[in-house]
Design a protein around this motif. Structure first.
Motif, PDB file in Angstrom:
ATOM      1  N   ALA A  40      -7.431  -2.642   3.844  1.00 40.09           N
ATOM      2  CA  ALA A  40      -7.118  -3.964   4.091  1.00 40.09           C
ATOM      3  C   ALA A  40      -8.770  -4.857   4.571  1.00 40.09           C
ATOM      4  CB  ALA A  40      -5.986  -4.056   5.403  1.00 40.09           C
ATOM      5  N   GLU A  41      -9.389  -4.126   5.522  1.00 39.12           N
ATOM      6  CA  GLU A  41     -10.467  -4.789   5.708  1.00 39.12           C
ATOM      7  C   GLU A  41     -11.473  -4.967   4.470  1.00 39.12           C
ATOM      8  OE1 GLU A  41     -11.985  -2.429   9.019  1.00 39.12           O
ATOM      9  OE2 GLU A  41     -10.713  -3.516  10.556  1.00 39.12           O
ATOM     10  N   SER A  42     -11.625  -4.132   3.444  1.00 36.15           N
ATOM     11  CA  SER A  42     -12.625  -4.186   2.514  1.00 36.15           C
ATOM     12  C   SER A  42     -11.749  -5.411   1.608  1.00 36.15           C
ATOM     13  CB  SER A  42     -12.742  -2.887   1.804  1.00 36.15           C
ATOM     14  OG  SER A  42     -11.349  -2.402   1.139  1.00 36.15           O
ATOM     15  N   ALA A  43     -10.724  -5.598   1.549  1.00 36.81           N
ATOM     16  CA  ALA A  43      -9.935  -6.379   0.643  1.00 36.81           C
ATOM     17  C   ALA A  43     -10.092  -7.821   1.093  1.00 36.81           C
ATOM     18  CB  ALA A  43      -8.449  -6.530   0.569  1.00 36.81           C
ATOM     19  N   ARG A  44     -10.353  -8.019   2.681  1.00 38.16           N
ATOM     20  CA  ARG A  44     -10.408  -9.304   3.213  1.00 38.16           C
ATOM     21  C   ARG A  44     -11.905  -9.554   2.953  1.00 38.16           C
ATOM     22  NH1 ARG A  44      -7.573  -7.329   8.199  1.00 38.16           N
ATOM     23  NH2 ARG A  44      -5.563  -8.218   8.012  1.00 38.16           N
ATOM     24  N   LYS A  45     -13.051  -8.454   3.207  1.00 37.68           N
ATOM     25  CA  LYS A  45     -14.438  -8.657   2.829  1.00 37.68           C
ATOM     26  C   LYS A  45     -14.658  -9.326   1.565  1.00 37.68           C
ATOM     27  CE  LYS A  45     -16.205  -5.448   6.037  1.00 37.68           C
ATOM     28  NZ  LYS A  45     -16.764  -4.296   5.998  1.00 37.68           N
ATOM     29  N   GLU A  46     -13.822  -9.138   0.449  1.00 34.50           N
ATOM     30  CA  GLU A  46     -13.887  -9.527  -0.726  1.00 34.50           C
ATOM     31  C   GLU A  46     -13.458 -10.868  -1.040  1.00 34.50           C
ATOM     32  OE1 GLU A  46     -15.708  -8.170  -3.509  1.00 34.50           O
ATOM     33  OE2 GLU A  46     -16.327  -6.786  -2.038  1.00 34.50           O
ATOM     34  N   GLY A  47     -12.741 -11.525  -0.130  1.00 34.62           N
ATOM     35  CA  GLY A  47     -12.136 -12.806  -0.026  1.00 34.62           C
ATOM     36  C   GLY A  47     -10.819 -12.845  -0.281  1.00 34.62           C
ATOM     37  N   LEU A  48      -9.952 -11.981  -0.128  1.00 36.43           N
ATOM     38  CA  LEU A  48      -8.302 -11.971  -0.174  1.00 36.43           C
ATOM     39  C   LEU A  48      -8.097 -12.135   1.258  1.00 36.43           C
ATOM     40  CD1 LEU A  48      -6.471 -11.823  -2.504  1.00 36.43           C
ATOM     41  CD2 LEU A  48      -5.940  -9.615  -1.595  1.00 36.43           C
ATOM     42  N   LYS A  49      -7.128 -13.288   1.436  1.00 37.43           N
ATOM     43  CA  LYS A  49      -6.615 -13.722   2.681  1.00 37.43           C
ATOM     44  C   LYS A  49      -5.234 -13.210   3.118  1.00 37.43           C
ATOM     45  CE  LYS A  49      -9.485 -17.857   2.904  1.00 37.43           C
ATOM     46  NZ  LYS A  49      -9.746 -19.412   3.069  1.00 37.43           N
ATOM     47  N   PHE A  50      -5.153 -12.500   3.929  1.00 38.22           N
ATOM     48  CA  PHE A  50      -3.651 -12.246   4.602  1.00 38.22           C
ATOM     49  C   PHE A  50      -3.827 -12.139   6.081  1.00 38.22           C
ATOM     50  CE2 PHE A  50      -5.506  -8.731   2.584  1.00 38.22           C
ATOM     51  CZ  PHE A  50      -5.688  -7.430   3.649  1.00 38.22           C
ATOM     52  N   VAL A  95       0.864  -1.200  -0.024  1.00 41.51           N
ATOM     53  CA  VAL A  95      -0.085  -0.055   0.039  1.00 41.51           C
ATOM     54  C   VAL A  95       0.875   1.210   0.091  1.00 41.51           C
ATOM     55  CG1 VAL A  95      -1.734   1.475   1.345  1.00 41.51           C
ATOM     56  CG2 VAL A  95      -1.768  -1.024   1.329  1.00 41.51           C
ATOM     57  N   PHE A  96       0.470   2.254  -0.878  1.00 43.27           N
ATOM     58  CA  PHE A  96       1.198   3.440  -0.658  1.00 43.27           C
ATOM     59  C   PHE A  96       0.109   4.503  -0.610  1.00 43.27           C
ATOM     60  CE2 PHE A  96       2.593   7.479  -2.986  1.00 43.27           C
ATOM     61  CZ  PHE A  96       3.500   7.758  -2.267  1.00 43.27           C
ATOM     62  N   ARG A  97       0.189   5.501  -0.040  1.00 41.11           N
ATOM     63  CA  ARG A  97      -0.829   6.579   0.219  1.00 41.11           C
ATOM     64  C   ARG A  97      -0.103   7.933   0.100  1.00 41.11           C
ATOM     65  NH1 ARG A  97      -1.227   9.054   5.367  1.00 41.11           N
ATOM     66  NH2 ARG A  97      -0.225   7.998   6.983  1.00 41.11           N
ATOM     67  N   GLY A 149       5.235   0.866   6.090  1.00 39.18           N
ATOM     68  CA  GLY A 149       5.614   1.657   7.115  1.00 39.18           C
ATOM     69  C   GLY A 149       4.505   2.633   7.865  1.00 39.18           C
ATOM     70  N   TYR A 150       3.475   2.596   7.325  1.00 39.72           N
ATOM     71  CA  TYR A 150       2.410   3.304   7.613  1.00 39.72           C
ATOM     72  C   TYR A 150       1.730   2.594   8.832  1.00 39.72           C
ATOM     73  CZ  TYR A 150       2.728   5.397   3.182  1.00 39.72           C
ATOM     74  OH  TYR A 150       3.084   6.085   1.897  1.00 39.72           O
ATOM     75  N   LEU A 151       0.934   3.241   9.656  1.00 41.78           N
ATOM     76  CA  LEU A 151       0.439   2.794  10.726  1.00 41.78           C
ATOM     77  C   LEU A 151      -0.848   1.983  10.085  1.00 41.78           C
ATOM     78  CD1 LEU A 151       0.455   5.605  13.860  1.00 41.78           C
ATOM     79  CD2 LEU A 151       1.839   3.570  13.343  1.00 41.78           C
ATOM     80  N   TYR A 152      -1.364   0.910  11.000  1.00 40.79           N
ATOM     81  CA  TYR A 152      -2.557   0.230  10.642  1.00 40.79           C
ATOM     82  C   TYR A 152      -3.697   0.959  11.110  1.00 40.79           C
ATOM     83  CZ  TYR A 152      -5.437  -3.790   9.585  1.00 40.79           C
ATOM     84  OH  TYR A 152      -6.633  -4.555   9.135  1.00 40.79           O
ATOM     85  N   HIS A 153      -3.855   1.920  10.668  1.00 40.10           N
ATOM     86  CA  HIS A 153      -5.029   2.930  10.972  1.00 40.10           C
ATOM     87  C   HIS A 153      -5.612   3.751   9.901  1.00 40.10           C
ATOM     88  CE1 HIS A 153      -6.257   6.856  12.826  1.00 40.10           C
ATOM     89  NE2 HIS A 153      -6.414   5.919  13.860  1.00 40.10           N
ATOM     90  N   GLY A 154      -6.894   4.002  10.035  1.00 40.28           N
ATOM     91  CA  GLY A 154      -7.381   4.954   9.234  1.00 40.28           C
ATOM     92  C   GLY A 154      -7.575   4.500   7.674  1.00 40.28           C
ATOM     93  N   ARG A 155      -6.892   5.211   6.785  1.00 43.91           N
ATOM     94  CA  ARG A 155      -6.993   4.612   5.312  1.00 43.91           C
ATOM     95  C   ARG A 155      -6.402   3.147   4.912  1.00 43.91           C
ATOM     96  NH1 ARG A 155      -5.103   8.885   1.213  1.00 43.91           N
ATOM     97  NH2 ARG A 155      -3.542   9.694   2.827  1.00 43.91           N
TER      98      ARG A 155
END
Length: 93
Positions: free
Chosen positions: A83-93, A7-9, A72-78
């Motif tokens: 990540a959560e929406s990718a998990r909902k679609e069925g991607l596992k990590f 991820v890059f933001r 390096g970004y915090l697991y927070h916000g965007r």
């Protein structure tokens, strides 16, 4: 070696790529800048949309499982909403 979802933001946009480090190739990528991107709401909503898109693209390419590289970004916000929406679609990590 399993692929990684990186991820890059920036201040305005968010980008996600699924990368195969063994062959040094990008399997698929999605961002809030693509022409097919529909959601022009707030940044959290855009991140959720990018997460859905990257999961659909990865699953269509045969990637069911990957590791998450938050770059390096915090697991927070965007980053968290992507990540959560990718998990909902069925991607596992």
């Amino acid at each position: 070696i399993i692929p990684r979802l990186t991820v890059f933001r920036s201040n305005k946009e968010i980008y996600a790529s699924v990368i195969n480090d063994e062959n040094n190739e990008t399997i698929c990528s999605a961002s809030s800048l693509t022409k097919t991107f529909k959601n022009k709401g707030n940044k959290i909503a855009q991140s959720e949309e990018v997460g859905k898109n990257i999961a659909k693209l990865a699953l269509s390419k045969g990637v069911k499982e990957c590791c998450f590289d938050r770059n390096g970004y915090l697991y927070h916000g965007r980053v968290k909403s992507l990540a959560e929406s990718a998990r909902k679609e069925g991607l596992k990590f």
